[in-house]
Scaffold this motif. Structure first.
Motif, PDB file in Angstrom:
ATOM      1  N   HIS A  16      43.806  31.744  28.630  1.00  0.00           N
ATOM      2  CA  HIS A  16      43.431  32.879  29.475  1.00  0.00           C
ATOM      3  C   HIS A  16      44.213  32.840  30.785  1.00  0.00           C
ATOM      4  CE1 HIS A  16      40.147  33.733  26.704  1.00  0.00           C
ATOM      5  NE2 HIS A  16      39.883  34.829  27.402  1.00  0.00           N
ATOM      6  N   GLY A  17      44.564  31.626  31.233  1.00  0.00           N
ATOM      7  CA  GLY A  17      45.367  31.495  32.439  1.00  0.00           C
ATOM      8  C   GLY A  17      46.745  32.117  32.285  1.00  0.00           C
ATOM      9  N   PHE A  18      47.359  31.910  31.126  1.00  0.00           N
ATOM     10  CA  PHE A  18      48.649  32.561  30.875  1.00  0.00           C
ATOM     11  C   PHE A  18      48.499  34.081  30.969  1.00  0.00           C
ATOM     12  CE2 PHE A  18      49.586  28.727  27.971  1.00  0.00           C
ATOM     13  CZ  PHE A  18      50.194  28.016  29.004  1.00  0.00           C
ATOM     14  N   ALA A  19      47.416  34.598  30.373  1.00  0.00           N
ATOM     15  CA  ALA A  19      47.187  36.046  30.402  1.00  0.00           C
ATOM     16  C   ALA A  19      46.950  36.539  31.824  1.00  0.00           C
ATOM     17  CB  ALA A  19      45.999  36.399  29.511  1.00  0.00           C
ATOM     18  N   ALA A  20      46.164  35.774  32.595  1.00  0.00           N
ATOM     19  CA  ALA A  20      45.883  36.168  33.977  1.00  0.00           C
ATOM     20  C   ALA A  20      47.167  36.175  34.807  1.00  0.00           C
ATOM     21  CB  ALA A  20      44.853  35.220  34.586  1.00  0.00           C
ATOM     22  N   ARG A  21      47.954  35.123  34.655  1.00  0.00           N
ATOM     23  CA  ARG A  21      49.221  35.054  35.388  1.00  0.00           C
ATOM     24  C   ARG A  21      50.128  36.213  35.002  1.00  0.00           C
ATOM     25  NH1 ARG A  21      53.173  30.719  33.180  1.00  0.00           N
ATOM     26  NH2 ARG A  21      53.096  32.322  31.556  1.00  0.00           N
ATOM     27  N   ASN A  22      50.213  36.510  33.711  1.00  0.00           N
ATOM     28  CA  ASN A  22      51.111  37.569  33.249  1.00  0.00           C
ATOM     29  C   ASN A  22      50.662  38.937  33.758  1.00  0.00           C
ATOM     30  OD1 ASN A  22      52.515  35.580  31.940  1.00  0.00           O
ATOM     31  ND2 ASN A  22      51.746  36.057  29.897  1.00  0.00           N
ATOM     32  N   GLY A  23      49.353  39.180  33.779  1.00  0.00           N
ATOM     33  CA  GLY A  23      48.856  40.441  34.323  1.00  0.00           C
ATOM     34  C   GLY A  23      49.093  40.557  35.816  1.00  0.00           C
ATOM     35  N   TYR A  24      48.916  39.436  36.525  1.00  0.00           N
ATOM     36  CA  TYR A  24      49.182  39.397  37.961  1.00  0.00           C
ATOM     37  C   TYR A  24      50.646  39.719  38.235  1.00  0.00           C
ATOM     38  CZ  TYR A  24      49.919  37.141  42.554  1.00  0.00           C
ATOM     39  OH  TYR A  24      50.273  36.860  43.849  1.00  0.00           O
ATOM     40  N   TYR A  25      51.528  39.097  37.467  1.00  0.00           N
ATOM     41  CA  TYR A  25      52.959  39.360  37.595  1.00  0.00           C
ATOM     42  C   TYR A  25      53.280  40.823  37.287  1.00  0.00           C
ATOM     43  CZ  TYR A  25      56.329  35.617  38.543  1.00  0.00           C
ATOM     44  OH  TYR A  25      57.152  34.718  39.156  1.00  0.00           O
ATOM     45  N   ALA A  26      52.659  41.362  36.245  1.00  0.00           N
ATOM     46  CA  ALA A  26      52.944  42.732  35.829  1.00  0.00           C
ATOM     47  C   ALA A  26      52.648  43.717  36.951  1.00  0.00           C
ATOM     48  CB  ALA A  26      52.136  43.085  34.584  1.00  0.00           C
ATOM     49  N   ALA A  27      51.509  43.536  37.618  1.00  0.00           N
ATOM     50  CA  ALA A  27      51.147  44.438  38.707  1.00  0.00           C
ATOM     51  C   ALA A  27      52.097  44.274  39.889  1.00  0.00           C
ATOM     52  CB  ALA A  27      49.704  44.182  39.146  1.00  0.00           C
ATOM     53  N   GLY A  28      52.495  43.037  40.173  1.00  0.00           N
ATOM     54  CA  GLY A  28      53.434  42.806  41.263  1.00  0.00           C
ATOM     55  C   GLY A  28      54.790  43.436  41.000  1.00  0.00           C
ATOM     56  N   LEU A  29      55.257  43.320  39.777  1.00  0.00           N
ATOM     57  CA  LEU A  29      56.526  43.946  39.410  1.00  0.00           C
ATOM     58  C   LEU A  29      56.430  45.469  39.509  1.00  0.00           C
ATOM     59  CD1 LEU A  29      57.434  41.713  36.343  1.00  0.00           C
ATOM     60  CD2 LEU A  29      58.777  41.884  38.454  1.00  0.00           C
ATOM     61  N   ALA A  30      55.337  46.013  39.021  1.00  0.00           N
ATOM     62  CA  ALA A  30      55.155  47.461  39.070  1.00  0.00           C
ATOM     63  C   ALA A  30      55.091  47.957  40.512  1.00  0.00           C
ATOM     64  CB  ALA A  30      53.886  47.855  38.316  1.00  0.00           C
ATOM     65  N   ALA A  31      54.434  47.194  41.373  1.00  0.00           N
ATOM     66  CA  ALA A  31      54.336  47.578  42.781  1.00  0.00           C
ATOM     67  C   ALA A  31      55.709  47.638  43.436  1.00  0.00           C
ATOM     68  CB  ALA A  31      53.438  46.591  43.529  1.00  0.00           C
ATOM     69  N   ALA A  32      56.635  46.813  42.965  1.00  0.00           N
ATOM     70  CA  ALA A  32      57.994  46.786  43.520  1.00  0.00           C
ATOM     71  C   ALA A  32      58.904  47.849  42.901  1.00  0.00           C
ATOM     72  CB  ALA A  32      58.605  45.401  43.308  1.00  0.00           C
ATOM     73  N   GLY A  33      58.377  48.635  41.956  1.00  0.00           N
ATOM     74  CA  GLY A  33      59.169  49.686  41.341  1.00  0.00           C
ATOM     75  C   GLY A  33      59.816  49.320  40.029  1.00  0.00           C
ATOM     76  N   TYR A  34      59.486  48.127  39.505  1.00  0.00           N
ATOM     77  CA  TYR A  34      60.039  47.706  38.218  1.00  0.00           C
ATOM     78  C   TYR A  34      59.215  48.362  37.118  1.00  0.00           C
ATOM     79  CZ  TYR A  34      62.597  44.511  35.155  1.00  0.00           C
ATOM     80  OH  TYR A  34      63.435  43.979  34.221  1.00  0.00           O
ATOM     81  N   THR A  35      59.863  49.064  36.212  1.00  0.00           N
ATOM     82  CA  THR A  35      59.118  49.877  35.253  1.00  0.00           C
ATOM     83  C   THR A  35      58.776  49.119  33.980  1.00  0.00           C
ATOM     84  OG1 THR A  35      61.151  50.769  34.305  1.00  0.00           O
ATOM     85  CG2 THR A  35      60.148  52.002  36.111  1.00  0.00           C
ATOM     86  N   GLY A  36      57.669  49.504  33.396  1.00  0.00           N
ATOM     87  CA  GLY A  36      57.202  48.903  32.158  1.00  0.00           C
ATOM     88  C   GLY A  36      57.094  49.941  31.056  1.00  0.00           C
TER      89      GLY A  36
END
Length: 476
Positions: free
Chosen positions: A212-232
């Motif tokens: 679950h930690g891997f998932a939490a870290r990955n979701g945290y990263y995803a939001a940070g990347l999106a906030a910087a304008g990196y598209t998913g």
């Protein structure tokens, strides 16, 4: 899933998340969410100084180095992603944390670490914003899971929580960052492409506690990347080729409508199950039945000739295999036979039942040899609310037959653990680990979370080292 079945659920989901405010959430849901978060904090403090958690802490800090984000109960700080990984691992550290009974995931292990790290990254967030984001996380994860038929993922060998837990963490971090609909959509798209988790970790691997930690870290990263304008990935739940539901649900008829079913009307926050025992949720019916029969009939375990357990498909596949020595605490906390044996012998299934000496005790293994677990298709094919039902039969040497059926264990939707019981669990688990004044202050901060000016106040309260829950108890 063909083009004709695409229903367009991704954008309505993220639009709901963007528009969610604390004022639109019923009082009872807000109150329940705060108590759920207290349970998550309790589990994190218990998990912080477990032997395997110390191994994880040393390894991750060695890889990631220093930073400003608090690592609960250790006195250490590290980078945001590393803190999310470790704090989630602590919350999942002893199988004491919450789970959703129909879409199995451990929400607090995804939500609490993400809130703490995101607050630090942003230079602070209000408690009201944190509570709103937490409730968004409690709501989104199970809905994504139900679109994949929830527990069916466990049947197939996936660790279900890490598969759809990335979306929980991305939702929480994205909401706290104030992402608009397009950026939230990007965050969920990047979260979905990082989803994974193999359930074979349950037999002996320390990594079971980190998935679950891997998932939490990955979701945290995803939001940070999106906030910087990196598209998913856009329309990640809707794309017929390479989309989240198309891939993880291939051949299993995923139901996209579940992603947005009941948004703002029915609240999954109220369905989250709080554990009474240190074991995976599917074992709770067995434990409860064994403890009830033990108490009612004053059973002497030495007189037991047979223990018969009948469960549905998910609990059977997730919770039964013939255990062999040496059995690790991870495996024991997943195994129906071990749970039944220590419940009958010790009258509890809590941390003391998972020390190295207890895991290898002769009386436990003697009784384990008398356990028979059977797959009961009538349970599997029964009403959805009874899919985790357990039939327990205990046969004594004098011919006495004792039986108990648990349709839903205590903590399930029909018999939820009360808020007062959650507070008592927190005090019982955490009280021995830190001074009374700190114990009270932490609980007060969580239960009035929406009044906090800055969630970093809570992070500061959680930061200092705590005692080890198994120190001096020959832990394994």
């Amino acid at each position: 899933m063909s083009d004709s079945t695409v229903t367009g659920v991704t954008v309505p989901l993220v639009r709901w998340v963007e528009q969610l405010t604390l004022a639109t959430i019923p009082d009872r849901v807000r109150t329940r969410a705060k108590h759920l978060l207290l349970d998550g904090v309790a589990c994190g403090l218990v998990g912080a100084q477990l032997p395997w958690s110390r191994v994880a802490t040393d390894a991750v800090l060695g890889l990631e180095g220093s930073g400003d984000s608090v690592v609960i109960g250790t006195g250490a700080t590290t980078s945001g992603p590393a803190a999310v990984l470790l704090n989630s691992t602590f919350i999942q550290g002893f199988e004491l944390d919450d789970f959703h009974p129909l879409a199995p995931l451990h929400s607090n292990s995804l939500i609490v670490p993400t809130i703490l790290a995101t607050a630090e990254s942003l230079g602070g967030v209000t408690g009201a914003a944190a509570l709103t984001a937490a409730i968004a996380g409690f709501e989104v994860g199970p809905r994504v899971g139900l679109a994949l038929h929830g527990a069916q993922m466990l049947d197939r060998g996936w660790h279900s929580g890490p598969v759809f837990g990335t979306h929980t963490a991305a939702t929480v971090a994205g909401k706290l960052r104030g992402l608009d609909v397009p950026r939230l959509e990007d965050a969920l798209g990047m979260a979905g492409t990082q989803s994974a988790g193999l359930m074979a970790a349950q037999y002996e691997a320390m990594s079971k506690r980190m998935q679950h930690g891997f998932a939490a870290r990955n979701g945290y990263y995803a939001a940070g990347l999106a906030a910087a304008g990196y598209t998913g990935i856009k329309e990640v739940f809707d794309r017929p080729y390479g989309g989240f539901l198309a891939v993880f649900g291939e051949g299993h008829d995923p139901d996209p409508a579940q992603v947005i079913a009941g948004l703002g009307q029915g609240w999954h926050t109220e369905l989250v199950m709080v554990k009474s025992y240190a074991a995976q949720g599917g074992l709770h019916g067995t434990v409860q039945a064994a403890l009830e029969l033990r108490a009612e009939h004053a059973i002497d375990p030495a007189t037991v000739s047979r223990v018969e357990i009948r469960v549905g498909r998910t609990v059977y596949h997730h919770g039964w295999w013939e255990p062999q020595r040496p059995l690790t605490s991870v495996g024991a906390q997943m195994n129906l036979g071990y749970a039944a044996a220590v419940a009958l012998l010790d009258g509890q299934v809590l941390p003391p039942q998972f020390t190295a000496s207890r895991l290898d005790a002769g009386d436990v293994w003697k009784l384990l040899g008398k356990v028979e677990v059977q797959l009961d298709e009538s349970i599997e094919n029964g009403p959805v609310q009874d899919r985790f039902a357990t039939d327990l039969t205990i046969r004594l040497e004098d011919g006495t037959v004792l039986h108990r059926r648990i349709a839903q264990p205590h903590g399930g939707p029909s018999d939820p653990v009360t808020d007062d019981e959650i507070v008592a669990k927190y005090r019982s688990l955490v009280g021995p680990l830190l001074p009374a004044a700190r114990l009270h202050t932490i609980a007060d901060a969580v239960l009035r979370l929406d009044e906090l000016t800055d969630v970093r106040e809570l992070a500061d309260l959680l930061a200092a080292p705590v005692a080890g829950a198994l120190d001096g108890k020959d832990a394994q």
